[in-house]
Design an enzyme around this catalytic site. Sequence first.
Site, PDB file in Angstrom:
ATOM      1  N   LYS A  50     -14.185   4.895  27.557  1.00 48.77           N
ATOM      2  CA  LYS A  50     -14.766   4.028  28.222  1.00 48.77           C
ATOM      3  C   LYS A  50     -16.397   3.522  27.905  1.00 48.77           C
ATOM      4  O   LYS A  50     -17.279   4.561  27.848  1.00 48.77           O
ATOM      5  CB  LYS A  50     -14.800   4.395  30.065  1.00 48.77           C
ATOM      6  N   GLU A 101     -23.847  15.105  25.687  1.00 52.54           N
ATOM      7  CA  GLU A 101     -25.209  15.000  25.296  1.00 52.54           C
ATOM      8  C   GLU A 101     -26.176  14.125  26.436  1.00 52.54           C
ATOM      9  O   GLU A 101     -25.519  12.922  26.752  1.00 52.54           O
ATOM     10  CB  GLU A 101     -25.011  13.960  24.128  1.00 52.54           C
ATOM     11  N   CYS A 161     -32.685   8.239  23.867  1.00 54.30           N
ATOM     12  CA  CYS A 161     -32.755   9.816  24.473  1.00 54.30           C
ATOM     13  C   CYS A 161     -33.656  10.610  23.628  1.00 54.30           C
ATOM     14  O   CYS A 161     -34.168  11.420  23.872  1.00 54.30           O
ATOM     15  CB  CYS A 161     -31.310  10.347  24.672  1.00 54.30           C
ATOM     16  N   GLU A 190     -37.327  11.875  33.033  1.00 58.36           N
ATOM     17  CA  GLU A 190     -36.814  10.953  32.294  1.00 58.36           C
ATOM     18  C   GLU A 190     -37.168   9.629  32.729  1.00 58.36           C
ATOM     19  O   GLU A 190     -36.460   9.437  33.630  1.00 58.36           O
ATOM     20  CB  GLU A 190     -35.416  11.224  31.546  1.00 58.36           C
TER      21      GLU A 190
HETATM   22  O1  TXE Z   1     -26.111   6.682  33.036  1.00 55.28           O
HETATM   23  P1  TXE Z   1     -24.547   7.185  33.562  1.00 55.28           P
HETATM   24  P2  TXE Z   1     -26.899   5.422  33.755  1.00 55.28           P
HETATM   25  C1  TXE Z   1     -30.503   8.558  31.166  1.00 55.28           C
HETATM   26  C2  TXE Z   1     -31.516   7.707  31.484  1.00 55.28           C
HETATM   27  C3  TXE Z   1     -31.080   6.838  32.635  1.00 55.28           C
HETATM   28  C4  TXE Z   1     -30.289   7.885  33.548  1.00 55.28           C
HETATM   29  C5  TXE Z   1     -28.952   6.877  34.302  1.00 55.28           C
HETATM   30  O2  TXE Z   1     -32.554   8.449  32.000  1.00 55.28           O
HETATM   31  O3  TXE Z   1     -31.917   6.235  33.338  1.00 55.28           O
HETATM   32  O4  TXE Z   1     -29.613   8.567  32.477  1.00 55.28           O
HETATM   33  O5  TXE Z   1     -28.324   6.108  33.337  1.00 55.28           O
HETATM   34  C6  TXE Z   1     -20.538   6.811  32.858  1.00 55.28           C
HETATM   35  N1  TXE Z   1     -17.384   9.902  35.776  1.00 55.28           N
HETATM   36  N2  TXE Z   1     -29.486   7.978  30.347  1.00 55.28           N
HETATM   37  O6  TXE Z   1     -26.929   5.633  35.270  1.00 55.28           O
HETATM   38  O7  TXE Z   1     -24.309   6.853  35.052  1.00 55.28           O
HETATM   39  C7  TXE Z   1     -20.907   5.287  32.995  1.00 55.28           C
HETATM   40  O8  TXE Z   1     -20.024   4.435  33.707  1.00 55.28           O
HETATM   41  C8  TXE Z   1     -17.318   9.671  34.474  1.00 55.28           C
HETATM   42  C9  TXE Z   1     -29.701   8.789  28.894  1.00 55.28           C
HETATM   43  O9  TXE Z   1     -26.622   4.198  33.049  1.00 55.28           O
HETATM   44  O10 TXE Z   1     -24.918   8.796  33.176  1.00 55.28           O
HETATM   45  C10 TXE Z   1     -21.464   5.424  31.461  1.00 55.28           C
HETATM   46  O11 TXE Z   1     -20.419   4.771  30.894  1.00 55.28           O
HETATM   47  N3  TXE Z   1     -18.110   8.829  33.808  1.00 55.28           N
HETATM   48  C11 TXE Z   1     -28.610   8.524  28.159  1.00 55.28           C
HETATM   49  C12 TXE Z   1     -21.699   6.743  31.323  1.00 55.28           C
HETATM   50  O12 TXE Z   1     -21.129   7.646  32.075  1.00 55.28           O
HETATM   51  C13 TXE Z   1     -19.025   8.545  34.535  1.00 55.28           C
HETATM   52  C14 TXE Z   1     -28.178   7.330  27.864  1.00 55.28           C
HETATM   53  C15 TXE Z   1     -23.297   6.811  31.572  1.00 55.28           C
HETATM   54  O13 TXE Z   1     -23.674   6.474  32.714  1.00 55.28           O
HETATM   55  C16 TXE Z   1     -19.537   8.913  35.949  1.00 55.28           C
HETATM   56  C17 TXE Z   1     -27.991   6.526  29.287  1.00 55.28           C
HETATM   57  C18 TXE Z   1     -18.308   9.718  36.468  1.00 55.28           C
HETATM   58  N4  TXE Z   1     -18.612  10.244  37.750  1.00 55.28           N
HETATM   59  C19 TXE Z   1     -28.876   6.899  30.306  1.00 55.28           C
HETATM   60  N5  TXE Z   1     -20.558   8.211  36.492  1.00 55.28           N
HETATM   61  C20 TXE Z   1     -28.870   9.269  26.889  1.00 55.28           C
HETATM   62  N6  TXE Z   1     -28.571  10.521  26.664  1.00 55.28           N
HETATM   63  O14 TXE Z   1     -28.700   8.614  25.690  1.00 55.28           O
HETATM   64  C21 TXE Z   1     -21.079   7.355  35.446  1.00 55.28           C
HETATM   65  N7  TXE Z   1     -20.167   7.567  34.296  1.00 55.28           N
END
Ligand code: TXE
Length: 492
Positions: free
Chosen positions: A186, A261, A295, A396
């Site tokens: 996904k 990660e 990140c 962050e």
């Molecule tokens: O990330 P999410 P978000 C950090 C950054 C950002 C914050 C939130 O600080 O502001 O995270 O970003 C899926 N079960 N990073 O809200 O929600 C979601 O659909 C399974 C750092 O966009 O963590 C997406 O595909 N999956 C980071 C993925 O998880 C779930 C890069 C990431 O979304 C889920 C991005 C669940 N319950 C944001 N909930 C990096 N490390 O590079 C969400 N998802």
Amino acid sequence: MTKKLTDKDIPAFAEIKNYINGKFHNPIHNNWIDNYNPSNGEIYGQIPNSSKEDVENAYKAAKTAFPSWSQTTLEERSRILIKISELLEANLQRFAEAESKDNGKPIALAKAIDIPRAASNFRFFGNAITQFASESHESIGQNAINYTLRQPIGVVGCISPWNLPLYLFTWKIAPAIAAGNCVVAKPSEVTPMTAYLLGEICNEAGLPKGVLNIVHGLGGTTGQAIVEHKNIKAISFTGGTTTGAHIARVAAPMFKKLSLELGGKNPNIIFADCDYEDMLDTTVRSSFANQGQICLCGSRIFVEASIYEKFKADFITKVKALKVGHPSEADTNIGALVSKPHLEKVKAYIAIAKEENGTVLCGGNEVTVKGFEKGYYLEPTVIEVPHDECRVNQEEVFGPVVTIMPFNTEDDVLLMANKVKYGLSATLWTNNLKRTMRISNELQAGIVWVNTWMMRDLRTPFGGVKASGVGREGGFEALRFFTEAKNVCIKY
Ligand code: TXE
């Protein structure tokens, strides 16, 4: 339920479908999510809001494909992965345009980094799998030999974020399928486009149907259904730390293998004896590349006191010269932030920094780009913080915002560098070898760059410590994650 739009509602409407068993499908419940173009704030397409049943169909396709794929020779798997890589390269322009439109990143960046790296991921793991050897141990004096099988896990889940959409999506998928697994994947619901296009490429490259299945949808429903699925045995996730912790809680009772990660709050430590110009240019990049939404960005800059004022002046001059503009323009340095809610989050941190007596040295405001007034543009922002414990220095932000402050001694800066909950990467600028060794040893981070930033060799382990995650991706580490080691002991 969001109603289905068509090209009668939106010109050049982009319809995205799930890729299951080699074919494109609407979501079973005909439920859709609007997809926004961050450069102009307008809806330009829709993606499936996939349900548990869609995930179940993807799982069934993967399960059916597994026996045959796991028995496919390494040469054949390698050939297909390398073919996918070649097709991505041949379609560079199309993929870069889609990535830029979906994410808001400058097209030049998508063309130079994101899409080539996605192609490299397939090529690298296509080659790596042919070199992935298992160990054997002779038990001397006991007439026994042990050998280790590295067997694919079965059906695995890959969940990726929006900041480097295809780059990170393929960073998981390529090792998973190279190792003989079948995948339910996904991409982020915010940036689904290139993952959708990848399905076509996989078919063209001859990837057998069901080996890769891509379901689109929200994290809390579609992502959750993947994590909760009792027969999806491993989850590779990149995203926010809060989501990572949630996934770990859901997966733990089922003893799933997990690679997480997560976020970072990376220090960029600058000593007076560094190569100044190189440091300055790289620091602009490490602060603001991809609108600071990587990140690995060095979001906390610590500068040795003796060069602090000079650095501050030079850095701000360079940052002010960055062009914030439409992502499709070749000279744009800073494109749009990924979404309206994310823009609001980043702006809120700038406000918090001011409340905590931070000084905004440059930036801090939204930018109106002519002709694209509803896009999510923000000036690159440099905040001088009074101390290292303020929120903007600890949490962050994940946007075009960096903090700067001076330090006096090596011990002081090390203490501040490590005094955050995260531990993904760190950058160090110095020409002093002993100091390099001392600090690199002591930094709490999975990756340390010295006199460079984001230089990646795909063979190296990649991942973080503390709240930045568990497990390592990259090279054989990724192939180890996507296989189970089984030791066979034969007495003779
Ligand atoms: O990330 P999410 P978000 C950090 C950054 C950002 C914050 C939130 O600080 O502001 O995270 O970003 C899926 N079960 N990073 O809200 O929600 C979601 O659909 C399974 C750092 O966009 O963590 C997406 O595909 N999956 C980071 C993925 O998880 C779930 C890069 C990431 O979304 C889920 C991005 C669940 N319950 C944001 N909930 C990096 N490390 O590079 C969400 N998802």
